[in-house]
Enzyme design. Structure first.
Site, PDB file in Angstrom:
ATOM      1  N   ASP A  94       0.829  -1.208   0.000  1.00 52.56           N
ATOM      2  CA  ASP A  94       0.000   0.000   0.000  1.00 52.56           C
ATOM      3  C   ASP A  94       0.867   1.264   0.000  1.00 52.56           C
ATOM      4  OD1 ASP A  94      -2.431   1.354   0.044  1.00 52.56           O
ATOM      5  OD2 ASP A  94      -3.248   0.130   1.659  1.00 52.56           O
ATOM      6  N   ASP A 108     -10.305   3.420  -3.368  1.00 53.88           N
ATOM      7  CA  ASP A 108     -10.973   2.202  -2.893  1.00 53.88           C
ATOM      8  C   ASP A 108     -12.401   2.050  -3.406  1.00 53.88           C
ATOM      9  OD1 ASP A 108      -8.660   1.827  -1.547  1.00 53.88           O
ATOM     10  OD2 ASP A 108      -9.546   1.852   0.460  1.00 53.88           O
TER      11      ASP A 108
HETATM   12  C1  GLA Z   1      -6.014   1.218   1.494  1.00 55.97           C
HETATM   13  C2  GLA Z   1      -6.170   0.230   0.350  1.00 55.97           C
HETATM   14  C3  GLA Z   1      -7.290  -0.748   0.698  1.00 55.97           C
HETATM   15  C4  GLA Z   1      -6.955  -1.478   1.995  1.00 55.97           C
HETATM   16  C5  GLA Z   1      -6.726  -0.468   3.119  1.00 55.97           C
HETATM   17  C6  GLA Z   1      -6.190  -1.130   4.376  1.00 55.97           C
HETATM   18  O1  GLA Z   1      -7.138   2.033   1.616  1.00 55.97           O
HETATM   19  O2  GLA Z   1      -6.434   0.895  -0.848  1.00 55.97           O
HETATM   20  O3  GLA Z   1      -7.481  -1.679  -0.356  1.00 55.97           O
HETATM   21  O4  GLA Z   1      -5.821  -2.272   1.797  1.00 55.97           O
HETATM   22  O5  GLA Z   1      -5.799   0.527   2.725  1.00 55.97           O
HETATM   23  O6  GLA Z   1      -5.947  -0.234   5.406  1.00 55.97           O
END
Ligand code: GLA
Length: 410
Positions: free
Chosen positions: A156, A211
């Site tokens: 990430d 997301d």
């Molecule tokens: C980010 C990523 C998500 C998930 C969260 C976890 O938002 O884009 O897919 O992995 O972090 O904290």
């Protein structure tokens, strides 16, 4: 010797991560880890931080029992929150309350089911949920993952301050390659640095957007950030198809099938992800899903569109009044075609094959509808529905799809 110099350089924090440290065989093995889009499950969309070894074991058991493993799902991926601290030597530690048997035992269990284990970390000093990130520990963490038997890493981009994305992901890529185990590398920088333009030889998939959330249309505003519906993400894939191909995929985020949308919406979401040659990473509670959700996730004929060995992402052929027609060239001369109705009312669609022609400069393929007849297979009705010798005339229900495989007549 070269490798030792690289490792020392990285430990003192000046790692330039030259990929040349790999042998040609290692480079080839790494490149071949995801010749079709990865398939599996990830904990985040449904469980967020509520992860444990029990959940992972139950999920692996369910994937075997409910036919998902046989349908092609391989990776069981733990997202954020499995990690709590580092020990005095800097080694990353799993939460001892939630993972009392340890990560190696969990990987062994998942492997014993014929599946593979994935973990999550972050290029910054903390993950998005505030757990220890990998920054400064890239080679050490990669060694831990390899020693445990991890097969997949999602990496990430939270808390990265002024880090250069290309350099940070290249460092982790080099670390994984040197760890001595094939590990699929999933970049998650949300498209903020256009990873598709530089990550082809660094990782196997890269997120293209922020997301996803379990909605069909629109966005959800969280103040400092927005989450995106399936259709909002679909719209953001424009212009990216030339970057995907065997070994390196655009990732429009994990699936929300079974997480609260209507069955027709889930079906459309799953179909469009398959048309995009997207990684199919389920994100629901697969140990307790409805038969309808299971039927969507295990539709092998739709999965075959996603997993087609040609590895060409689908193209939008037309869009008018929220009715979109998409095509995807497949190996052996076939095509997939999807009519997507984004409206909340049924739409009648007439498609006179002889008057249409799909010509895809990316793959060099064309349908030649005027001279070639294709047999039509309806992938959700599970039946043959005639051929292209007569115009297609269908009514597509609201927020749903008609998905066809066009089989070239020999
Ligand atoms: C980010 C990523 C998500 C998930 C969260 C976890 O938002 O884009 O897919 O992995 O972090 O904290």
């Amino acid at each position: 010797m070269k490798r030792r110099i690289l490792l020392v350089a990285c430990l003192v924090g000046v790692c330039a991560a030259p990929l040349a440290a790999q042998t040609p065989r290692e480079t080839k093995l790494y490149a071949q880890l995801a010749l079709t889009p990865p398939m599996g499950w990830n904990s985040w969309n449904k469980f967020a931080c509520n992860v444990s070894e029990q959940l992972i074991r139950e999920t692996a058991d369910a994937m075997v029992a409910n036919g998902m493993r046989d349908a092609g799902y391989v990776y069981v991926n733990i997202d954020d929150c499995w990690q709590v601290s580092r020990d005095s030597l800097g080694f990353i530690q799993a939460d001892p309350q939630r993972f009392p048997s340890g990560m190696k035992a969990l990987a062994d269990y998942v492997h014993s089911k014929g599946l593979k284990l994935g973990v999550y970390s972050d290029a910054g000093w903390r993950t998005c949920a505030g757990r220890p990130g990998t920054r400064g520990h890239e080679f050490q963490d990669a060694k831990s993952y390899a020693a445990w038997g991890v097969d997949y890493l999602k990496f990430d981009w939270c808390n990265t301050d002024n880090l250069n994305a290309h350099g940070a992901y290249q460092t982790m890529s080099a670390a994984l390659r040197q760890a001595g185990r094939p590990i699929v590398f999933s970049l998650c920088e949300w498209g903020s640095n256009k990873a598709w333009t530089w990550a082809k030889d660094i990782g196997h998939l890269w997120r293209t957007t922020g997301d996803i959330t379990a909605r069909f249309e629109g966005t959800v505003d969280h103040g400092t950030w927005k989450s995106l519906s399936a259709m909002a993400i679909l719209d953001l894939q424009q212009g990216l198809r030339q970057y995907a191909g065997p070994g390196h995929w655009n990732d429009p985020d994990m699936l929300e099938v079974g997480n609260g949308m209507k069955v027709n919406e889930d079906r459309a979401h799953f179909t469009m992800w398959s048309m995009l040659a997207a990684p199919l990473i389920a994100g629901n509670d697969i140990a307790h899903m409805t038969p309808e959700t299971r039927a969507i996730l295990t539709n092998t004929e739709v999965i075959a569109i996603d997993q087609d060995s040609l590895g060409v992402q689908g193209l939008q052929y037309s869009a008018s009044d929220s009715v979109e027609i998409w095509f995807k060239p497949l190996a052996n001369g076939d095509w997939a075609m999807t009519v997507l109705n984004r409206r909340t009312t049924p739409q009648r669609v007439v498609f006179d094959w002889k008057k249409q022609e799909v010509s895809d400069s990316l793959s060099g393929r064309a349908t030649h509808f005027a001279s070639t007849v294709y047999r039509l297979r309806d992938l959700w009705a599970d039946k043959d529905v005639g051929s292209t010798s007569r115009p297609l005339a269908v009514e597509v229900p609201p927020q749903d799809v008609l998905a066809l495989r066009l089989r070239r007549q020999k």
